[in-house]
Design a protein around this motif. Sequence first.
Motif, mmCIF file in Angstrom:
data_model
loop_
_atom_site.group_PDB
_atom_site.id
_atom_site.type_symbol
_atom_site.label_atom_id
_atom_site.label_comp_id
_atom_site.label_asym_id
_atom_site.label_seq_id
_atom_site.Cartn_x
_atom_site.Cartn_y
_atom_site.Cartn_z
ATOM 1 N N GLU A 88 -8.008 3.891 -1.982
ATOM 2 C CA GLU A 88 -8.209 3.472 -0.594
ATOM 3 C C GLU A 88 -9.581 2.828 -0.362
ATOM 4 O O GLU A 88 -9.791 2.147 0.634
ATOM 5 N N PHE A 107 -6.653 1.627 5.207
ATOM 6 C CA PHE A 107 -5.493 2.522 5.234
ATOM 7 C C PHE A 107 -4.351 1.892 6.028
ATOM 8 O O PHE A 107 -4.561 0.978 6.829
ATOM 9 N N ASP A 112 -3.640 8.300 7.958
ATOM 10 C CA ASP A 112 -4.050 8.242 6.547
ATOM 11 C C ASP A 112 -5.568 8.253 6.428
ATOM 12 O O ASP A 112 -6.125 8.865 5.504
#
Length: 337
Positions: A88, A107, A112
């Motif tokens: 990420e 994200f 998330d």
Amino acid sequence: MSELDPLDQRIFGLLAENGRMSNLELAGHVGVSEKTVRQRIRRLTERDGMRIGATLARSAARSRLIVLVRAESGQRFAVAHRLSALPEVDEVHMTTGNWELIVMASFNSDSDALTFYVNHVERAAGIDDSRSTHIVETISSKTGESAAAFEQFGVRASSAESLPELLDLVCDAATELLGADRVHVSADDSWLTGPDASWTKSMRWRGLSSRYVEEIRMMGRDSALTVPNVVRHHQHLFVADAQTDPLFESISHLVASEGYHSWFGMPVRNGDTLRGTLCLYWNGIITYREDLGIRSQELADMLGKHLARFGNEQTDAVPEESELTGASHDRGGTPRT
């Protein structure tokens, strides 16, 4: 293939280099109106067989996070390398001052982003303290080009000689600058209240079938539909998924047949005077963002200013063949992706 004149050659050359170049951008490069560019592209396509290639761009992240990290003594490098290895994380910067690391991550959703922060920052070893903030909008050379494109729209709108030409420019701007897949714009509410023979005179649309627009109009006379209410009550409304939202339940069959999901409707004003309505449609589900609202409102405000020049002009524009047949059409400005 017929021999291309110099203008056709220039347009073809620019599209060969960048098939995603908008009609507004092409017009700026070759020094003619956007309307002329649309006509030339149509002729190049229909007469000369020109084809524009498509590219599939990666979807932009819906949630972006900046995390400021203070590492425990002697753990700065270990924390930086651990965070940079996470899928990420876009970048990790080592800095001086109170915060030793700046982490930038992307994200699919805010949920998330929160999960990432809790699991990989708050609970992680080697981190003494942290702060996080969401990115609302990034100002860069790319956004500078976007701002310039809005300015270019303003210039071209100022020189529009008719209401249909102005509304076509708005449809181009909505698809090319705001990323909408479909657009409906009206200069007043006559498409809902006017006589049957003249309901297309003060409006334009892209990507929608004439059947959809006409049925919305007919149903709007007798029911409390969402789209007419935006017109009548000057409401701003964003709907993430029109295929499941109760507000669109009464026209669910139309939404399903058109295939769009996210919808954003807003009034077009000039000061306190209502001038029209702008509705944007997206084929997929998008998340409402503050920057999208600001940019959409900017376009609506610019349209409202220029509509004042025409008053509530009812033109004698003749609908194109695709409007009359009920087929999905682009009125010459479908975005080329």
